[in-house]
Enzyme design. Structure first.
Site, PDB file in Angstrom:
ATOM      1  N   GLU A  84       0.861  -1.199   0.000  1.00  9.26           N
ATOM      2  CA  GLU A  84       0.000   0.000   0.000  1.00  9.26           C
ATOM      3  C   GLU A  84       0.898   1.251   0.000  1.00  9.26           C
ATOM      4  O   GLU A  84       2.010   1.248   0.544  1.00  9.26           O
ATOM      5  CB  GLU A  84      -0.961  -0.016   1.199  1.00  9.26           C
ATOM      6  CG  GLU A  84      -2.081   0.999   1.015  1.00  9.26           C
ATOM      7  CD  GLU A  84      -3.289   0.791   1.935  1.00  9.26           C
ATOM      8  OE1 GLU A  84      -3.261  -0.079   2.817  1.00  9.26           O
ATOM      9  OE2 GLU A  84      -4.275   1.544   1.743  1.00  9.26           O
ATOM     10  N   ASP A 166       0.920  -3.401   8.937  1.00  9.72           N
ATOM     11  CA  ASP A 166      -0.231  -2.697   9.531  1.00  9.72           C
ATOM     12  C   ASP A 166      -0.716  -3.343  10.843  1.00  9.72           C
ATOM     13  O   ASP A 166      -1.395  -2.690  11.647  1.00  9.72           O
ATOM     14  CB  ASP A 166      -1.402  -2.662   8.553  1.00  9.72           C
ATOM     15  CG  ASP A 166      -1.243  -1.580   7.494  1.00  9.72           C
ATOM     16  OD1 ASP A 166      -0.519  -0.606   7.741  1.00  9.72           O
ATOM     17  OD2 ASP A 166      -1.853  -1.719   6.426  1.00  9.72           O
ATOM     18  N   TYR A 194      -8.264   1.934  15.131  1.00  8.22           N
ATOM     19  CA  TYR A 194      -7.561   1.445  13.942  1.00  8.22           C
ATOM     20  C   TYR A 194      -8.075   0.046  13.574  1.00  8.22           C
ATOM     21  O   TYR A 194      -8.381  -0.249  12.415  1.00  8.22           O
ATOM     22  CB  TYR A 194      -6.059   1.406  14.236  1.00  8.22           C
ATOM     23  CG  TYR A 194      -5.189   0.994  13.089  1.00  8.22           C
ATOM     24  CD1 TYR A 194      -4.647   1.936  12.228  1.00  8.22           C
ATOM     25  CD2 TYR A 194      -4.889  -0.349  12.860  1.00  8.22           C
ATOM     26  CE1 TYR A 194      -3.840   1.561  11.170  1.00  8.22           C
ATOM     27  CE2 TYR A 194      -4.081  -0.736  11.811  1.00  8.22           C
ATOM     28  CZ  TYR A 194      -3.555   0.228  10.975  1.00  8.22           C
ATOM     29  OH  TYR A 194      -2.764  -0.168   9.920  1.00  8.22           O
ATOM     30  N   HIS A 227       2.697   1.587  11.660  1.00 14.92           N
ATOM     31  CA  HIS A 227       2.054   2.835  12.128  1.00 14.92           C
ATOM     32  C   HIS A 227       2.088   2.856  13.658  1.00 14.92           C
ATOM     33  O   HIS A 227       1.850   1.818  14.299  1.00 14.92           O
ATOM     34  CB  HIS A 227       0.578   2.907  11.718  1.00 14.92           C
ATOM     35  CG  HIS A 227       0.334   2.948  10.248  1.00 14.92           C
ATOM     36  ND1 HIS A 227       0.641   4.040   9.465  1.00 14.92           N
ATOM     37  CD2 HIS A 227      -0.221   2.046   9.405  1.00 14.92           C
ATOM     38  CE1 HIS A 227       0.294   3.794   8.214  1.00 14.92           C
ATOM     39  NE2 HIS A 227      -0.226   2.585   8.142  1.00 14.92           N
TER      40      HIS A 227
END
Ligand code: FEO
Length: 400
Positions: A84, A166, A194, A227
């Protein structure tokens, strides 16, 4: 190169060389009200290796952090755990500047990197395959559909460190790089938000992944996601939270969402809230004119009932309501009951249309949709009040 930014050492061999995006507020439809980080990592082994990159507009920051440790041209391998754009957006530039010996990605990652960035020369790695960096070894774990087909984790045995792309991450920009420097409630909120907005549809795969990681008996002292903060003190905490979130235990909380044109649908929403209150059911009321879809998703993630109110506008569901329902449906919530309601002026199609979407979402309807022509009268208000009792009865029956 001028090294404005410094790398942060996170283990014996590994440095964080990512970027902090303090200002991003929309992330493909998710309201990132706390900003985010794009975490890239530099493994300082005999073959220096870059794990993931950053969003394209942050490439200077990443190269600057790398240059605080090593000349970027000395990097030999690049690993792409996820194609991504927020993690591979700087990959083409990195290849150009580093000229690595090898670029590794999963089989689907190789395909995606070719399609998205026209990157050639990627070596596909299989699940369980290892790559030696000389004095360190990387092992790849395929994590297909968590959350893209290409996704994989990379494990660095020597540092007992899992690069989890992720997974186990959160959209949270902070000066701190480690989870133990942050407040637990903040971590649970941002991590949960999230999870609800990105990973919720894949909960069944997360349960399998957690079992698999347990079965592999990997020693994991550090979890380094792409992240948010690095988990270094208590990796069990985020694993336990994921196990709880993924198992989606039925909840006895309710969520009322609605929009309103002339306060009539709102009156119905508030009467439903009063009915829930009378039954001691915890609930939240969220108007769609003042709440973002990603906050609604987070609240629904903790709910076992949903009541959706929409006025009829030009024979249709109100636009804000259809927006949120489309988003929620895609997240594939489970174990929900609920009902539709709404006021109309002359045709009143919206309630039936909302009900149809709730059925598609496999929400068990505890009542027929409640419609009010213009202002709700006493009978309509009584029906709204009765939904608290109806939902409680349904939950009791489901439990017995
Ligand atoms: Fe953070 Fe799926 O990219």
């Amino acid at each position: 190169m001028q090294t404005v930014y410094q790398a942060v050492r996170i283990s014996e061999h590994v440095y964080w060389v990512g970027a902090i995006d303090w200002n991003v507020r929309d992330f493909h439809g998710y309201a990132t009200k706390s900003g985010t980080t794009y975490n890239a990592y530099l493994v300082m082994a005999e073959k220096p290796t870059l794990i993931d990159t950053v969003r394209k507009q942050f490439s200077d920051e990443m190269f600057s952090r790398i240059a605080s440790v090593i000349d970027p041209a000395e990097i030999r391998y690049i690993i792409s755990n996820h194609s991504e754009q927020d993690h591979s957006g700087s990959l083409s530039l990195a290849i150009e500047r580093i000229q690595p010996e090898r670029i590794y990605a999963s089989k689907m990652g190789k395909k995606a990197l070719g399609e998205i960035f026209h990157v050639d020369g990627v070596t596909a790695v299989a699940d369980g395959e290892t790559v030696s960096l000389g004095d360190a070894t990387l092992t790849f774990l395929e994590t297909k559909m968590l959350h893209w087909p290409d996704s994989m984790f990379t494990y660095l045995a020597e540092d007992r460190l899992l690069f989890s792309q992720d997974g186990f991450g959160m959209h949270l920009a902070t000066a701190e790089r480690f989870a133990d420097q942050l407040d637990d409630s903040l971590l649970e909120y941002e991590g949960g938000r999230y999870y609800a907005n990105i990973l919720w549809p894949y909960s069944h795969l997360i349960l399998k992944l957690l079992d698999r990681v347990k079965a592999l008996d990997l020693a994991i002292d550090i979890v380094a996601p792409d992240h948010g903060p690095v988990w270094s003190e208590d990796t069990g905490r985020i694993m336990d939270l994921y196990a709880r979130w993924a198992s989606a235990e039925p909840s006895r909380r309710a969520l009322i969402i609605y929009d309103t044109m002339w306060k009539n649908t709102e009156r119905m929403a508030l009467a439903i809230a009063e009915g829930l209150q009378r039954e001691d059911i915890p609930f939240k009321v969220m108007s769609l004119s003042g709440n973002h879809r990603s906050d609604i998703a987070y609240e629904l993630f903790h709910a076992g009932a949903i009541f959706v109110g929409s006025p009829t506008l030009n024979n249709n569901v109100f636009p804000t309501v259809i927006d949120v329902l489309t988003y929620l449906k895609g997240l594939k919530p489970r174990n929900l009951v609920g009902a539709a309601f709404g006021s109309y002026g002359w045709s009143g199609e919206s309630v039936g249309q909302v009900e149809a979407i709730l059925r598609e979402m496999k929400v068990g309807l505890v009542s027929e949709g409640i419609k009010a022509r213009n202002a709700p009268d006493a009978e309509v208000i009584a029906r709204c009040l009765s939904l608290g009792e109806a939902v409680k009865k349904t939950w009791d029956e489901m439990q017995s």
